[in-house]
Design a protein around this motif. Structure first.
Motif, PDB file in Angstrom:
ATOM      1  N   MET A 111      35.092 -17.009  18.915  1.00 57.18           N
ATOM      2  CA  MET A 111      34.386 -15.448  19.637  1.00 57.18           C
ATOM      3  C   MET A 111      33.786 -14.373  18.605  1.00 57.18           C
ATOM      4  SD  MET A 111      36.290 -12.213  19.329  1.00 57.18           S
ATOM      5  CE  MET A 111      37.703 -12.283  18.779  1.00 57.18           C
ATOM      6  N   ILE A 112      34.809 -14.554  17.784  1.00 58.03           N
ATOM      7  CA  ILE A 112      33.452 -13.809  16.336  1.00 58.03           C
ATOM      8  C   ILE A 112      32.684 -14.366  15.687  1.00 58.03           C
ATOM      9  CG2 ILE A 112      34.425 -12.815  14.207  1.00 58.03           C
ATOM     10  CD1 ILE A 112      36.662 -12.993  13.994  1.00 58.03           C
ATOM     11  N   PHE A 113      32.239 -15.029  15.634  1.00 55.76           N
ATOM     12  CA  PHE A 113      30.814 -15.827  15.138  1.00 55.76           C
ATOM     13  C   PHE A 113      29.829 -16.324  16.263  1.00 55.76           C
ATOM     14  CE2 PHE A 113      33.237 -17.005  11.636  1.00 55.76           C
ATOM     15  CZ  PHE A 113      33.166 -16.007  10.872  1.00 55.76           C
ATOM     16  N   GLY A 114      30.870 -16.496  17.968  1.00 55.23           N
ATOM     17  CA  GLY A 114      30.244 -16.657  18.478  1.00 55.23           C
ATOM     18  C   GLY A 114      28.696 -15.624  19.216  1.00 55.23           C
ATOM     19  N   GLY A 115      29.427 -14.533  19.037  1.00 55.20           N
ATOM     20  CA  GLY A 115      28.333 -13.303  20.138  1.00 55.20           C
ATOM     21  C   GLY A 115      27.706 -13.063  19.040  1.00 55.20           C
ATOM     22  N   CYS A 116      28.062 -13.290  17.530  1.00 60.19           N
ATOM     23  CA  CYS A 116      27.399 -12.595  16.687  1.00 60.19           C
ATOM     24  C   CYS A 116      25.411 -12.942  16.202  1.00 60.19           C
ATOM     25  CB  CYS A 116      27.859 -12.947  14.997  1.00 60.19           C
ATOM     26  SG  CYS A 116      27.025 -12.336  13.550  1.00 60.19           S
ATOM     27  N   GLY A 117      24.806 -11.504  16.034  1.00 60.07           N
ATOM     28  CA  GLY A 117      23.570 -12.196  16.029  1.00 60.07           C
ATOM     29  C   GLY A 117      23.600 -12.094  14.504  1.00 60.07           C
ATOM     30  N   ALA A 118      23.394 -11.104  13.483  1.00 57.05           N
ATOM     31  CA  ALA A 118      24.218 -10.917  12.367  1.00 57.05           C
ATOM     32  C   ALA A 118      24.697 -10.984  11.537  1.00 57.05           C
ATOM     33  CB  ALA A 118      23.027 -10.339  11.524  1.00 57.05           C
ATOM     34  N   LEU A 119      25.553 -11.860   9.574  1.00 59.77           N
ATOM     35  CA  LEU A 119      26.318 -11.505   9.357  1.00 59.77           C
ATOM     36  C   LEU A 119      25.696 -10.847   7.806  1.00 59.77           C
ATOM     37  CD1 LEU A 119      28.676 -14.325   8.937  1.00 59.77           C
ATOM     38  CD2 LEU A 119      27.834 -13.092   7.270  1.00 59.77           C
ATOM     39  N   ILE A 120      26.298  -9.911   7.936  1.00 54.17           N
ATOM     40  CA  ILE A 120      26.546  -9.193   6.443  1.00 54.17           C
ATOM     41  C   ILE A 120      27.093  -9.681   5.276  1.00 54.17           C
ATOM     42  CG2 ILE A 120      25.472  -7.216   5.675  1.00 54.17           C
ATOM     43  CD1 ILE A 120      24.484  -6.094   7.923  1.00 54.17           C
ATOM     44  N   PHE A 121      26.945 -10.460   4.631  1.00 56.47           N
ATOM     45  CA  PHE A 121      28.134 -10.569   3.773  1.00 56.47           C
ATOM     46  C   PHE A 121      27.905  -9.177   2.142  1.00 56.47           C
ATOM     47  CE2 PHE A 121      30.861 -12.243   0.286  1.00 56.47           C
ATOM     48  CZ  PHE A 121      32.248 -12.996   0.754  1.00 56.47           C
ATOM     49  N   VAL A 122      29.187  -8.422   1.629  1.00 52.35           N
ATOM     50  CA  VAL A 122      28.536  -7.463   0.880  1.00 52.35           C
ATOM     51  C   VAL A 122      29.247  -8.245  -0.837  1.00 52.35           C
ATOM     52  CG1 VAL A 122      29.011  -5.431  -0.041  1.00 52.35           C
ATOM     53  CG2 VAL A 122      28.612  -5.631   2.787  1.00 52.35           C
ATOM     54  N   ALA A 207      18.019  -1.621   3.622  1.00 53.13           N
ATOM     55  CA  ALA A 207      18.453  -3.028   3.978  1.00 53.13           C
ATOM     56  C   ALA A 207      18.850  -2.851   4.878  1.00 53.13           C
ATOM     57  CB  ALA A 207      19.942  -3.163   3.130  1.00 53.13           C
ATOM     58  N   PHE A 208      19.650  -1.802   6.101  1.00 53.62           N
ATOM     59  CA  PHE A 208      20.039  -2.147   7.321  1.00 53.62           C
ATOM     60  C   PHE A 208      19.021  -2.239   8.516  1.00 53.62           C
ATOM     61  CE2 PHE A 208      24.794  -1.572   7.485  1.00 53.62           C
ATOM     62  CZ  PHE A 208      24.866  -2.090   9.157  1.00 53.62           C
ATOM     63  N   SER A 209      17.961  -0.809   7.952  1.00 55.08           N
ATOM     64  CA  SER A 209      16.589  -1.685   8.850  1.00 55.08           C
ATOM     65  C   SER A 209      16.296  -2.655   9.119  1.00 55.08           C
ATOM     66  CB  SER A 209      15.437  -0.872   8.429  1.00 55.08           C
ATOM     67  OG  SER A 209      16.115   0.664   8.499  1.00 55.08           O
ATOM     68  N   LYS A 210      15.997  -3.710   7.705  1.00 57.76           N
ATOM     69  CA  LYS A 210      15.637  -4.780   8.426  1.00 57.76           C
ATOM     70  C   LYS A 210      17.082  -5.489   8.705  1.00 57.76           C
ATOM     71  CE  LYS A 210      12.791  -4.566   3.963  1.00 57.76           C
ATOM     72  NZ  LYS A 210      12.628  -4.969   2.408  1.00 57.76           N
ATOM     73  N   VAL A 211      17.702  -5.580   8.525  1.00 58.88           N
ATOM     74  CA  VAL A 211      18.476  -6.338   9.361  1.00 58.88           C
ATOM     75  C   VAL A 211      18.471  -6.366  10.917  1.00 58.88           C
ATOM     76  CG1 VAL A 211      21.223  -6.532  10.100  1.00 58.88           C
ATOM     77  CG2 VAL A 211      20.451  -6.362   7.490  1.00 58.88           C
ATOM     78  N   VAL A 212      18.722  -4.882  11.378  1.00 61.76           N
ATOM     79  CA  VAL A 212      18.409  -4.111  12.993  1.00 61.76           C
ATOM     80  C   VAL A 212      17.037  -5.193  13.772  1.00 61.76           C
ATOM     81  CG1 VAL A 212      17.993  -3.114  14.137  1.00 61.76           C
ATOM     82  CG2 VAL A 212      20.100  -2.269  12.726  1.00 61.76           C
ATOM     83  N   GLN A 213      15.712  -5.031  12.306  1.00 65.75           N
ATOM     84  CA  GLN A 213      14.928  -5.105  13.274  1.00 65.75           C
ATOM     85  C   GLN A 213      14.730  -6.740  13.735  1.00 65.75           C
ATOM     86  OE1 GLN A 213      12.046  -4.817  10.296  1.00 65.75           O
ATOM     87  NE2 GLN A 213      12.123  -2.518  10.005  1.00 65.75           N
ATOM     88  N   LYS A 214      15.902  -7.657  13.043  1.00 68.79           N
ATOM     89  CA  LYS A 214      15.768  -9.064  13.760  1.00 68.79           C
ATOM     90  C   LYS A 214      16.399  -8.808  14.481  1.00 68.79           C
ATOM     91  CE  LYS A 214      15.723 -10.905   8.450  1.00 68.79           C
ATOM     92  NZ  LYS A 214      16.586 -11.180   7.604  1.00 68.79           N
ATOM     93  N   LEU A 215      16.750  -8.238  14.976  1.00 65.41           N
ATOM     94  CA  LEU A 215      17.294  -8.512  16.196  1.00 65.41           C
ATOM     95  C   LEU A 215      16.895  -8.045  17.463  1.00 65.41           C
ATOM     96  CD1 LEU A 215      21.625  -7.442  15.617  1.00 65.41           C
ATOM     97  CD2 LEU A 215      20.186  -9.846  15.281  1.00 65.41           C
ATOM     98  N   ILE A 216      15.365  -7.383  17.216  1.00 63.18           N
ATOM     99  CA  ILE A 216      14.384  -6.543  18.197  1.00 63.18           C
ATOM    100  C   ILE A 216      14.084  -7.894  18.898  1.00 63.18           C
ATOM    101  CG2 ILE A 216      12.941  -4.648  18.591  1.00 63.18           C
ATOM    102  CD1 ILE A 216      14.610  -3.357  16.665  1.00 63.18           C
ATOM    103  N   PRO A 217      13.608  -8.646  19.790  1.00 67.20           N
ATOM    104  CA  PRO A 217      12.653  -9.613  20.050  1.00 67.20           C
ATOM    105  C   PRO A 217      11.707  -8.710  20.080  1.00 67.20           C
ATOM    106  CG  PRO A 217      13.889  -9.145  21.759  1.00 67.20           C
ATOM    107  CD  PRO A 217      14.615  -7.700  20.870  1.00 67.20           C
ATOM    108  N   GLN A 218      10.755  -6.912  20.264  1.00 67.70           N
ATOM    109  CA  GLN A 218       9.743  -6.531  20.601  1.00 67.70           C
ATOM    110  C   GLN A 218       8.973  -6.303  19.443  1.00 67.70           C
ATOM    111  OE1 GLN A 218      12.468  -5.892  22.087  1.00 67.70           O
ATOM    112  NE2 GLN A 218      11.489  -5.685  24.058  1.00 67.70           N
ATOM    113  N   LEU A 219       9.893  -6.285  18.233  1.00 68.09           N
ATOM    114  CA  LEU A 219       9.300  -6.160  16.694  1.00 68.09           C
ATOM    115  C   LEU A 219       7.912  -6.609  16.002  1.00 68.09           C
ATOM    116  CD1 LEU A 219       9.572  -4.899  13.861  1.00 68.09           C
ATOM    117  CD2 LEU A 219      10.882  -7.342  12.933  1.00 68.09           C
ATOM    118  N   PRO A 220       7.570  -7.525  17.038  1.00 71.78           N
ATOM    119  CA  PRO A 220       5.833  -8.363  16.476  1.00 71.78           C
ATOM    120  C   PRO A 220       4.924  -6.712  17.139  1.00 71.78           C
ATOM    121  CG  PRO A 220       7.346  -9.674  16.323  1.00 71.78           C
ATOM    122  CD  PRO A 220       8.232  -9.385  17.398  1.00 71.78           C
ATOM    123  N   THR A 221       5.198  -6.484  18.348  1.00 68.67           N
ATOM    124  CA  THR A 221       4.504  -6.276  19.344  1.00 68.67           C
ATOM    125  C   THR A 221       4.493  -4.210  18.680  1.00 68.67           C
ATOM    126  OG1 THR A 221       5.413  -6.869  21.518  1.00 68.67           O
ATOM    127  CG2 THR A 221       4.010  -5.022  21.831  1.00 68.67           C
TER     128      THR A 221
END
Length: 379
Positions: A111-122, A207-221
């Motif tokens: 349940m926790i990892f199945g719907g996960c887009g990014a995992l940030i380990f601090v 750092a958070f900006s770069k993580v969120v960008q990886k979840l945005i499919p339109q980033l190259p556009t």
């Protein structure tokens, strides 16, 4: 600076991200029901106790002063934070307690990892991180087997207490050790991204900006549109910001200079503070004509224009280039329309993967055509 309502007293809406990725329309202005929290992309914050996970979440998304985080209690249960009330980027941040046992039967990994887009380990860079690396290897191995599409990010945190040489050496050592650990576990194909972070400067926002960008499919556009905008407007650097979190969801292809990014963040803080005090609304949001111009003593200009109530374009350009502000404003309007077209087409034609690419190319071509025409007229 200028702040004013549009003719209808409302706000301009620049479209939305695809629903499947949890980026919805501006729900305060539409009657469409909001996506349920469970449908939104999920970012997991993991790490050992006292590594700084909760502090990161409070500083980035809740405007808590870094000094106030010293009084936060240790997290004892999973804390789910829905980041969509006053922000354009819509996702959930789950703060996972550091003492959690991945092999405990009560821990629902699927349940926790199945719907996960990014995992940030601090990882606390000021502490002995041997145990943290062991937990990182355990978490990545477990998560990857359940969901191989997860983006794995490592925040080497609290680096404000280290010298520049120690920062580089710590990052190199953690990178080498974690890579070796994953190779021994047969996980050579897993890619880890590393970020040096601190809540006492803007590194955590970048750092958070770069993580969120990886979840945005339109980033190259979006990057392509920003490249076209700056090349036809004499702009040196441009960021597309989510104003509430100061996360930039896109920038042009030129390298990001931290000092420029910090200036843009400070500008957003100033404008938002002014809006909350003197604005016509009490929610601190942009209106249809929000803009700001700050001339620096370096002969550069910071120029901000609203895209919608939660997005803003912040540009850095030389003062002599700003003499043609009319051209820049016209190109910005073309850019704003192009963003709306990209998001609208993505919503309407979500059944084919190539539709967004064709629309992006057409939109970029139209923007370039308009800009070229204006430059020709201006010359």
């Amino acid at each position: 600076m200028s702040y004013g309502d549009d003719e209808n007293g409302g706000f301009a809406v620049a479209g939305s991200f695809p629903k499947g990725f949890g980026y919805g329309p501006d729900d305060t202005e539409t009657e469409q029901p909001a996506d349920s929290p469970e449908d939104k992309p999920r970012i997991l914050l993991m790490g050992l106790r006292r590594s700084g996970k909760s502090s990161i979440q409070k500083v980035v998304f809740h405007k808590v002063s870094p000094n106030e985080t010293l009084f936060l209690e240790s997290t004892n249960k999973i804390v789910k934070d829905d980041i969509s009330n006053s922000s354009f980027v819509q996702f959930q941040v789950w703060d996972i307690p550091g003492q959690i046992d991945f092999f405990d039967p009560t821990f629902d990994s699927d349940m926790i990892f199945g719907g996960c887009g990014a995992l940030i380990f601090v990882i606390d860079a000021q502490d002995d991180y041997i145990e943290a690396l062991a937990r990182l290897q355990m978490a990545v191995t477990r998560a990857y087997k359940i969901n191989p599409n997860i983006k794995f990010e490592v925040f080497i945190h609290k680096v404000d207490g280290l010298s520049d040489d120690n920062k580089i050496e710590t990052q190199r050592d953690i990178h080498q050790r974690s890579t070796d650990d994953l190779a021994e576990a047969g996980m050579e194909t897993v890619h880890l991204s590393f970020h040096l972070t601190s809540i006492y400067d803007h590194s955590i926002f970048e750092a958070f900006s770069k993580v969120v960008q990886k979840l945005i499919p339109q980033l190259p556009t979006l990057e392509n549109l920003l490249n076209i905008l700056i090349s036809n407007s004499g702009i040196e650097k441009a960021f597309l910001f989510d104003v509430m979190s100061k996360i930039y969801i896109a920038t042009d292809s030129s390298p990001v200079d931290m000092q420029c990014y910090e200036l843009c963040c400070d500008m957003i803080d100033v404008v938002m503070d002014m809006s909350s005090i003197y604005g016509a609304r009490d929610d601190g949001a942009f209106d249809g004509n929000s803009s700001s111009i700050i001339k620096l003593n370096t002969n550069n200009v910071l120029y901000m224009r609203e895209v919608n109530r939660h997005l803003a374009l912040v540009c850095i350009l030389r003062e002599d280039s700003f003499d043609r502000q009319g051209l820049i404003d016209y190109n910005f309007m073309c850019f704003k329309k192009a963003i709306q077209q990209v998001f609208d087409v993505r919503k309407q034609v979500a059944s084919t993967n190539n539709s967004d690419g064709r629309a992006a190319m057409a939109t970029s071509h139209n923007l370039l055509h308009h800009n070229g025409s204006v430059e020709g007229a201006a010359s």
